[in-house]
Every structure is written in C-alpha cells, then in structure tokens.
Design an enzyme around this catalytic site. Structure first.
Site, short mmCIF file in Angstrom:
data_model
loop_
_atom_site.label_atom_id
_atom_site.label_comp_id
_atom_site.label_asym_id
_atom_site.label_seq_id
_atom_site.Cartn_x
_atom_site.Cartn_y
_atom_site.Cartn_z
N PHE A 47 0.74 -1.35 0.06
CA PHE A 47 0.12 -0.05 0.10
C PHE A 47 0.83 1.35 0.21
O PHE A 47 1.97 1.22 0.74
CB PHE A 47 -0.79 -0.12 1.29
CG PHE A 47 -2.04 0.80 1.19
CD1 PHE A 47 -3.21 0.75 0.50
CD2 PHE A 47 -1.94 1.99 1.93
CE1 PHE A 47 -4.22 1.54 0.55
CE2 PHE A 47 -2.91 3.07 1.98
CZ PHE A 47 -3.99 2.91 1.34
N ASP B 25 1.38 -4.99 8.58
CA ASP B 25 0.41 -4.05 8.48
C ASP B 25 -0.95 -4.93 8.12
O ASP B 25 -1.07 -5.82 7.38
CB ASP B 25 0.37 -3.34 7.05
CG ASP B 25 -0.53 -2.21 6.76
OD1 ASP B 25 -1.81 -2.61 7.17
OD2 ASP B 25 -0.36 -1.26 6.28
N ARG C 142 -12.27 -4.14 -7.28
CA ARG C 142 -12.02 -4.96 -6.01
C ARG C 142 -13.50 -5.17 -5.53
O ARG C 142 -14.06 -4.29 -5.41
CB ARG C 142 -11.28 -4.38 -5.25
CG ARG C 142 -10.45 -4.93 -4.19
CD ARG C 142 -9.53 -4.23 -3.51
NE ARG C 142 -9.89 -3.20 -2.79
CZ ARG C 142 -9.50 -2.27 -1.72
NH1 ARG C 142 -8.20 -2.41 -1.56
NH2 ARG C 142 -10.10 -1.30 -1.29
N TYR D 61 -11.25 1.11 10.55
CA TYR D 61 -12.70 1.57 9.67
C TYR D 61 -12.97 0.64 8.74
O TYR D 61 -13.83 0.92 7.91
CB TYR D 61 -12.37 3.14 9.04
CG TYR D 61 -11.26 3.17 8.70
CD1 TYR D 61 -10.92 2.93 7.28
CD2 TYR D 61 -10.03 3.93 8.99
CE1 TYR D 61 -9.74 3.03 6.48
CE2 TYR D 61 -8.79 4.12 8.31
CZ TYR D 61 -8.72 3.61 7.09
OH TYR D 61 -7.63 4.01 6.42
N LYS D 62 -12.08 -0.32 8.40
CA LYS D 62 -12.42 -1.37 7.17
C LYS D 62 -13.30 -2.51 7.85
O LYS D 62 -14.48 -2.30 8.24
CB LYS D 62 -10.97 -1.97 6.64
CG LYS D 62 -10.23 -0.78 6.03
CD LYS D 62 -9.07 -1.05 5.47
CE LYS D 62 -8.41 0.18 4.58
NZ LYS D 62 -7.21 0.09 4.36
C1 LIG Z 1 -6.25 1.18 4.27
C2 LIG Z 1 -4.89 1.27 4.48
C3 LIG Z 1 -4.05 1.81 5.24
C4 LIG Z 1 -4.38 3.13 5.75
O1 LIG Z 1 -3.66 4.07 6.29
P1 LIG Z 1 -4.47 5.30 7.00
O2 LIG Z 1 -3.19 5.94 7.88
O3 LIG Z 1 -5.67 4.88 7.72
O4 LIG Z 1 -4.97 6.24 5.88
C5 LIG Z 1 -2.85 1.75 5.31
N1 LIG Z 1 -2.17 0.55 4.86
C6 LIG Z 1 -2.71 -0.44 4.18
C7 LIG Z 1 -2.38 -1.63 3.68
C8 LIG Z 1 -4.16 0.04 3.97
O5 LIG Z 1 -5.14 -0.93 3.20
#
Ligand SMILES: *Cc1c(COP(=O)(O)O)cnc(C)c1O
Length: 422
Positions: A143, A220, A394, A245-246
């Site tokens: 990401f 992560d 997705r 939040y996911k």
């Molecule tokens: C959604 C996501 C993030 C989000 O990071 P934020 O700081 O909450 O914006 C980070 N890493 C991965 C792999 C994600 O899917």
C-alpha cells in the site's frame, strides 16, 4: 434465464439460509439505494444503534462527566465503562482478543495507521541501526502509505531500502523474503493481506525467516483485522499496526491500533515522545520517561469520541467470533469467484487474486481493460465496488454485513453492464 443462472441464484439463497452469521446482517444501517456493497473492506457499514450510542456518550458521559471522564470521577450515571485515559489500552486489548490472537498489554488504539506505522517502524529501525543493521525490506506492491513512510524513514535515518518485486496478482512469499534478508536486515514490513490482490501472506513463515536473519518484522494488518484469523503471539510477531474503519466497522477516520510484542516494549523507543505516553502524565514533570509497557506508543490525547462506534462494532465481532467470520469470508469469496468464472471470464475478465482460499483474504480483484469506464454505470445501478489502478475492480466482501444473495445480485449487474458496454 439459463439453467445455470437459476442454479446460481438458488445456491445464493441456500448459502444465506444456512449462514450461521446471517442475523448480523440485519443489524446495520440500511443504505436504500445500494444493491451490493463491495467496499466493506475499505469502509465498513455503520451498525444500527450507533447513533443512540453516540448520543448517550455525548449527553451522559461527555456532557454529564465533562473533564472528570478522563479519570472516571464524574457522577455514577456519567461514568464510561473505563476512564477515558485507559481507553487506548482497554480498547486495544479488546481488538487483540477479538481479532489479533494477542494477549492483553500489547495493543493500543491511537493515531492513524500511517502515523503508527511511522512510529513503530522508526522505533525498530533505530534499535536495529544501533546494531549495525541498516536495511529495510519491503515490497513494490505494498500500500502506498507503507512505501512512502519507509522511504521517509530511510532518508531520515540513512537506511537502505531492499525492494521485493511482487506479482500484483499474488504477494510476498517466505522464499522471496529468505532471498533478501541477512546480517544487514533491520526491519521488514509487509501487508499481511495485500490491498490489491488479497494475497494472504504466510505470516508465521515470513516472521520465522526474518527472525532467523536477526531482523524485526512489522505487519500491516489493515485488510486482516476482522477478516482473517491472526495469531500474533503464536507467530512471534514483533510489531503490527492496522486500521479500524475497514472490517472493524469503526467509522470514517476511526483511529488505528498498534501492537508491540511484550518483550520489545522496554527495548524500542518510538519517536513522538508526547505527554500521554509518559509515565504519570499529569505530573507534567521535566524530561520524558516512557510509560511502562505498550502505553509508551501513545503520544497525545486519545481519540475517545472516535472509539465509541468502534466499541459497538467490537461487541458484534466478539459475539460472532473471528473463526466464524473467516469461514464465511472464505465462502463469500469462493462464491464470488464461481460467479466471476461463470459470467465474466467469458468476456475476457481475469481473476487477479489467489485461487487458493488458504492464501486469500477477504476480497477478490478482477481485471479487464476498460473497467474504469464501467464504474459510473455500476454505481448508478447500486453496485459499489472500488477501482484499483490500472484496471482492477475489487470486490470486498465484509462477512458480517454481506449476504450471498447480495454477491449474486452485484456480480450479475456487473455482467449486465459489461455486456451492454463492452
Ligand atoms: C487502508 C490502508 C492503510 C490506511 O492508512 P491510513 O493511515 O488509515 O490512511 C494503510 N495500509 C494499508 C495496507 C491499507 O489497506
């Protein structure tokens, strides 16, 4: 309708009828124009009753207790379940038990994932640099925020980035990691479930390989928490961070969680030394002395209000149980793939996610040139997936809020849109 179409529709109905988690679906706030929500892996749906929870918090706990809420000293009917000061660890422990396979005292809720990744990675990189280990291992398909944070840390601390080239339809393997780690390895950071392909890394094996080389590993868990079963303690994971939040349904911008293995807590020092991570913060004393344990990961005032919806969502996950959630997740992605194979592959759609459910997280990505142009037509018809460059759609299937009938309806609209516009 062909016999096959009828068959798939009745299969969906049957899968719903025998779904042990089906009752959970009815507990979410309805979204009347949505036929199929395929983005629960990006922003989970709100639970009905969340508004009342927030209202109660505002009127009683915040309004009634005011500043006394921090220490739990307000009138009895205003007190929160715990003094707000304790929420980072209290809510962290609940996430750890419900979703992470981690014993208490190793997880806090704070910041955003990006900030926590920075704090934990910096702590690990600094400790390892003191031992002459200056390489950071990452992969090209991680990401963006993960890559950017590590690029920043490498520049800041004079470290070298070792990139693993990953297949965007798969993900990082223990063999690939073994090939790049060695005596210079400081930190290794990967996503446990890849945001693009849904690849579910073998965290136990990768962690072992990294440890054998003397490195530390940071996982992560953004697409893992609340979707796949995790055993952070048993796997010997050093550090982890993820968002709420996911699949954890904490609401837009709800805070992140960070995990630090117990025996590293007194060894690693995160770089944002704030008063809320200091021992006895209200003494306001001279000099920073980290609080004992994982509390030292906290920097500033805890985002208490933003944890209220998360608590409601955690109660639901605790009740459902992560094993049942994962079982349904596998069934949902298997069914989605069956529909994709039957209806979309004949139109040149490719599956860009692992076929083996043991190596797949909670979403499925499909690809086809021109998918981007289909998106507005899907939204118009109530199907909400998300799009990932260059040409991937997705399908995120949050187990607590998604039915098999919904998957069937969404993929069939995708097929119709494709045949109309291809
Ligand atoms: C959604 C996501 C993030 C989000 O990071 P934020 O700081 O909450 O914006 C980070 N890493 C991965 C792999 C994600 O899917």
């Amino acid at each position: 309708m062909t016999a096959e179409t009828v068959d798939l529709a009745s299969r969906a109905a049957e899968l719903d009828a025998t779904d042990p988690l089906s009752a959970h679906r009815t507990r979410f706030v309805p979204s009347p124009d949505v036929v199929a929500y395929f983005d629960g892996n990006s922003l989970g749906r709100p639970l009905a009753g969340m508004a009342e929870r927030l209202d109660r918090f505002v009127t009683r706990e915040w309004g009634g207790g005011l500043i006394r809420g921090w220490t739990g000293d307000g009138p009895a009917d205003s007190r929160s379940a715990r003094p707000w000061m304790d929420w980072p660890g209290w809510v962290g422990d609940r996430i750890a038990a419900a979703a992470l396979g981690a014993a208490p005292g190793q997880t806090v809720v704070a910041d955003s994932t990006t900030v926590l990744l920075y704090k934990l990675a910096r702590a690990a990189v600094d400790a390892q640099a003191r031992a002459g280990r200056r390489e950071i291992v990452l992969d090209t398909d991680n990401f963006p925020t993960d890559r950017y944070v590590l690029e920043g840390i490498a520049a800041e601390r004079g470290c070298v980035l070792r990139w693993i080239e990953t297949d965007p339809a798969e993900g990082v393997t223990a063999e690939q990691v073994a090939a790049v780690v060695g005596p210079a390895t400081g930190l290794v950071l990967f996503s446990h479930v890849a945001y693009r392909s849904g690849w579910l890394a073998d965290a136990a094996a990768v962690t072992r390989v990294v440890h054998d080389a003397g490195g530390l590993v940071l996982w992560d868990l953004c697409h893992s928490a609340g979707s796949v079963e995790l055993q952070l303690d048993a796997w010997g994971v050093d550090l982890a961070a993820g968002c709420t939040y996911k699949y954890l349904n904490g609401g837009p911008g709800s805070p992140a969680f960070g995990y630090v293995r117990r025996d590293l807590q007194d060894v690693l020092r995160q770089p944002i030394q704030g008063w809320m991570g200091r021992r006895d913060p209200f003494l306001m004393g001279p000099g920073y002395v980290p609080a004992d344990g994982v509390r030292g990961v906290v920097s500033g005032t805890p985002p208490v209000l933003a944890m209220v919806p998360l608590l409601a969502a955690l109660e639901q996950l605790e009740e459902a149980g992560i094993a049942a959630v994962r079982a349904k997740s596998v069934a949902l992605t298997e069914f989605a793939l069956e529909l994709v194979d039957a209806w979309l592959v004949p139109y040149g759609v490719e599956v860009a996610s692992p076929r083996d459910p043991a190596r797949r997280g909670g979403h499925v990505t499909i690809r086809r040139p021109g998918f981007r142009e289909l998106l507005p037509h899907l939204w118009e018809r109530g199907v909400i997936p998300d799009f990932r460059e260059p040409d991937g759609i997705r399908l995120g299937l949050a187990p607590l809020s998604t039915s098999f009938t919904e998957v069937h309806a969404g993929v069939s609209i995708l097929r119709d849109v494709l045949t109309e516009h291809a």
